[in-house]
Design a protein around this motif. Structure first.
Motif, PDB file in Angstrom:
ATOM      1  N   LEU A   1      15.006 -12.014  23.935  1.00 11.85           N
ATOM      2  CA  LEU A   1      15.674 -11.483  25.525  1.00 11.85           C
ATOM      3  C   LEU A   1      16.368 -12.568  26.868  1.00 11.85           C
ATOM      4  CD1 LEU A   1      17.033  -8.848  26.846  1.00 11.85           C
ATOM      5  CD2 LEU A   1      14.721  -9.007  27.793  1.00 11.85           C
ATOM      6  N   GLY A   2      17.206 -12.428  26.049  1.00 11.76           N
ATOM      7  CA  GLY A   2      18.235 -13.166  27.630  1.00 11.76           C
ATOM      8  C   GLY A   2      18.814 -14.570  27.170  1.00 11.76           C
TER       9      GLY A   2
ATOM     10  N   GLY B   1      21.125 -15.855  21.167  1.00  6.65           N
ATOM     11  CA  GLY B   1      20.623 -14.409  20.900  1.00  6.65           C
ATOM     12  C   GLY B   1      21.991 -13.579  20.867  1.00  6.65           C
ATOM     13  N   ASP B   2      21.523 -12.412  21.687  1.00  2.09           N
ATOM     14  CA  ASP B   2      22.769 -11.237  21.258  1.00  2.09           C
ATOM     15  C   ASP B   2      23.030 -10.947  22.727  1.00  2.09           C
ATOM     16  OD1 ASP B   2      23.803  -8.616  21.523  1.00  2.09           O
ATOM     17  OD2 ASP B   2      22.428  -7.646  19.793  1.00  2.09           O
ATOM     18  N   CYS B   3      24.609 -11.537  22.500  1.00  5.99           N
ATOM     19  CA  CYS B   3      24.593 -10.916  24.645  1.00  5.99           C
ATOM     20  C   CYS B   3      25.169  -9.678  24.865  1.00  5.99           C
ATOM     21  CB  CYS B   3      25.742 -11.832  23.900  1.00  5.99           C
ATOM     22  SG  CYS B   3      26.544 -13.283  24.453  1.00  5.99           S
ATOM     23  N   VAL B   4      24.810  -8.827  24.174  1.00  8.72           N
ATOM     24  CA  VAL B   4      25.701  -7.392  24.085  1.00  8.72           C
ATOM     25  C   VAL B   4      24.468  -6.823  24.703  1.00  8.72           C
ATOM     26  CG1 VAL B   4      26.169  -4.600  23.809  1.00  8.72           C
ATOM     27  CG2 VAL B   4      27.487  -7.188  22.708  1.00  8.72           C
TER      28      VAL B   4
ATOM     29  N   ARG C   1      20.539  -8.332  31.869  1.00  9.49           N
ATOM     30  CA  ARG C   1      21.167  -8.531  32.710  1.00  9.49           C
ATOM     31  C   ARG C   1      21.806  -7.596  33.896  1.00  9.49           C
ATOM     32  NH1 ARG C   1      25.157 -13.619  32.556  1.00  9.49           N
ATOM     33  NH2 ARG C   1      24.988 -14.455  34.791  1.00  9.49           N
ATOM     34  N   LYS C   2      22.442  -6.685  33.959  1.00 10.38           N
ATOM     35  CA  LYS C   2      22.635  -5.722  34.649  1.00 10.38           C
ATOM     36  C   LYS C   2      21.673  -4.685  35.119  1.00 10.38           C
ATOM     37  CE  LYS C   2      26.272  -2.123  35.051  1.00 10.38           C
ATOM     38  NZ  LYS C   2      26.550  -0.979  34.964  1.00 10.38           N
ATOM     39  N   LYS C   3      20.382  -4.375  34.364  1.00 11.39           N
ATOM     40  CA  LYS C   3      19.621  -3.105  35.164  1.00 11.39           C
ATOM     41  C   LYS C   3      18.127  -4.755  35.850  1.00 11.39           C
ATOM     42  CE  LYS C   3      16.069  -0.126  33.697  1.00 11.39           C
ATOM     43  NZ  LYS C   3      15.636   0.613  32.426  1.00 11.39           N
ATOM     44  N   TYR C   4      17.988  -5.380  35.771  1.00  7.89           N
ATOM     45  CA  TYR C   4      16.947  -6.350  35.737  1.00  7.89           C
ATOM     46  C   TYR C   4      17.302  -7.898  36.193  1.00  7.89           C
ATOM     47  CZ  TYR C   4      13.717  -3.167  33.256  1.00  7.89           C
ATOM     48  OH  TYR C   4      13.289  -1.998  33.123  1.00  7.89           O
TER      49      TYR C   4
ATOM     50  N   THR D   1      18.920 -13.884  33.880  1.00  6.89           N
ATOM     51  CA  THR D   1      19.746 -14.916  33.582  1.00  6.89           C
ATOM     52  C   THR D   1      18.996 -15.758  32.595  1.00  6.89           C
ATOM     53  OG1 THR D   1      19.405 -16.095  35.339  1.00  6.89           O
ATOM     54  CG2 THR D   1      20.868 -14.089  35.548  1.00  6.89           C
ATOM     55  N   SER D   2      18.314 -15.704  31.488  1.00  3.13           N
ATOM     56  CA  SER D   2      17.441 -17.128  31.505  1.00  3.13           C
ATOM     57  C   SER D   2      16.286 -16.484  30.385  1.00  3.13           C
ATOM     58  CB  SER D   2      17.806 -17.844  31.891  1.00  3.13           C
ATOM     59  OG  SER D   2      16.668 -17.879  32.524  1.00  3.13           O
ATOM     60  N   GLN D   3      16.160 -16.653  29.050  1.00  5.53           N
ATOM     61  CA  GLN D   3      15.488 -15.875  28.226  1.00  5.53           C
ATOM     62  C   GLN D   3      13.759 -16.646  28.673  1.00  5.53           C
ATOM     63  OE1 GLN D   3      16.498 -19.812  27.864  1.00  5.53           O
ATOM     64  NE2 GLN D   3      15.122 -21.408  27.903  1.00  5.53           N
TER      65      GLN D   3
END
Length: 334
Positions: A258-259, A264-267, A273-276, A279-281
């Motif tokens: 995650l991140g 990883g998976d950008c979507v 990124r929007k909720k929490y 911005t990085s792993q």
């Protein structure tokens, strides 16, 4: 004339190695010429440079002050004012060793001369405590024994002494100092696994690829702590410790972190990124387990040290609806 009396941090190395640190701007030919002409002597006698130094040895440089100054580079260290604004999160400290909980975003080591990294923070911390002086830095520099990616948080081992750097380096090479990480990965993982592969790094892109054959083997072990249908909190045992190993190895198994926008998976990352504000792993060097050790490391012998999870990571763990392992997930902070 300048005399250097060998201290424990300088002992055990060859005379020429010490001289090349002290006269770091001098060509090797100059140093060996001064040895031949007895302008540099060891314990009052002519030396060749390959002698191994012991505590209390005397190295005398019969050189003009201007010559010593010309060939001695100024100590590279960041200002105390700049460094004190980011105090170290020290998990453990004794006369030999520092265990530091590195925040995400801090460099382990400098990439450029202008950078400030964990190494510079450690040196400034020890100077402020008067455990070392700027003069000491000409022949020995405290440093770190393991590295973490800039955006990976967690435990870094720093050596205050030469014997500590040598011993910890040996433990890491022999893999007897065990390193455990926490990360959140995409997908549901129900069982522990021990996975193998081979890694290759592209220096141009600073990205690695994992395959089933190659020249650089990697080995990773993991245990699921908590999971739901979409993601899993893992405890990872990093066995081989190559560049981006955990990130690339798990991504190659279909479980990117995650991140992690590089592997990883950008979507999926964008939603967190929007909720929490991720911005990085979310990768944290969580625990270190020391093997049985003798003096002067008896205080860390067979001990386990844990670094608290960063606030950003902890918020995701705490607010996720885990289907299994809820209590276990909440206990990783302690």
């Amino acid at each position: 004339m300048k005399e250097i009396v060998i201290k424990p941090n300088e002992a055990g190395q060859r005379l020429d190695k010490l001289l090349k640190k002290y006269l770091s701007e001098a060509p090797g030919s100059f140093i060996y010429k001064m040895l031949r002409k007895k302008n540099i002597v060891l314990n009052g006698k002519k030396a060749t440079g390959n002698e191994k130094l012991s505590v209390g040895d005397s190295v005398k440089l019969f050189l003009a002050d201007e010559t010593i100054q010309k060939f001695s580079s100024p100590v590279q260290n960041s200002s105390v004012d700049r460094i004190e604004s980011v105090p170290l999160d020290i998990v453990y400290e004794d006369k030999q060793i520092l265990l530091i909980n590195k925040p995400s975003g801090m460099l382990s080591q400098r990439a450029e001369k202008s950078d400030v990294s964990v190494v510079e923070y450690v040196i400034s911390y020890l100077i402020n405590k008067k455990e070392i002086s700027e003069e000491d830095l000409k022949t020995f520099r405290p440093s770190i024994c393991n590295r973490l990616d800039r955006n990976t948080s967690g435990l870094i081992v720093a050596g205050k002494t030469l014997i500590c750097l040598q011993t910890m380096g040996h433990l890491l090479k022999e893999r007897t100092l065990k390193k455990y990480y926490l990360c959140i990965v995409k997908g549901r993982i129900l069982k522990p696994r021990h996975i193998y592969g081979y890694i290759q790094k592209d220096e141009r892109t600073n990205k690695v690829t994992v395959s089933k054959s190659g020249d650089v083997p990697i080995e990773t072990e993991y245990v699921p702590i908590a999971w739901n249908d979409s993601m899993t909190l893992l405890r990872v045992h990093l066995i081989t410790g190559k560049t981006h190993q955990i990130r690339a190895h798990l991504a190659s198994e279909g479980h990117p972190l995650l991140g992690d926008y590089k592997y990883g998976d950008c979507v999926w990352n964008d939603s967190f990124r929007k909720k929490y504000k991720v911005t990085s792993q979310l990768l944290h060097a969580y625990q270190l387990e020391f093997p049985e050790l003798t003096s002067p490391f008896e205080d860390v012998s067979r001990k386990t040290y844990t670094a608290k999870v960063p606030t950003e990571f902890w918020k995701v763990i705490k607010e996720t609806a885990w289907q299994h392992g809820t209590q276990e997930a909440l206990e990783v902070q302690h």
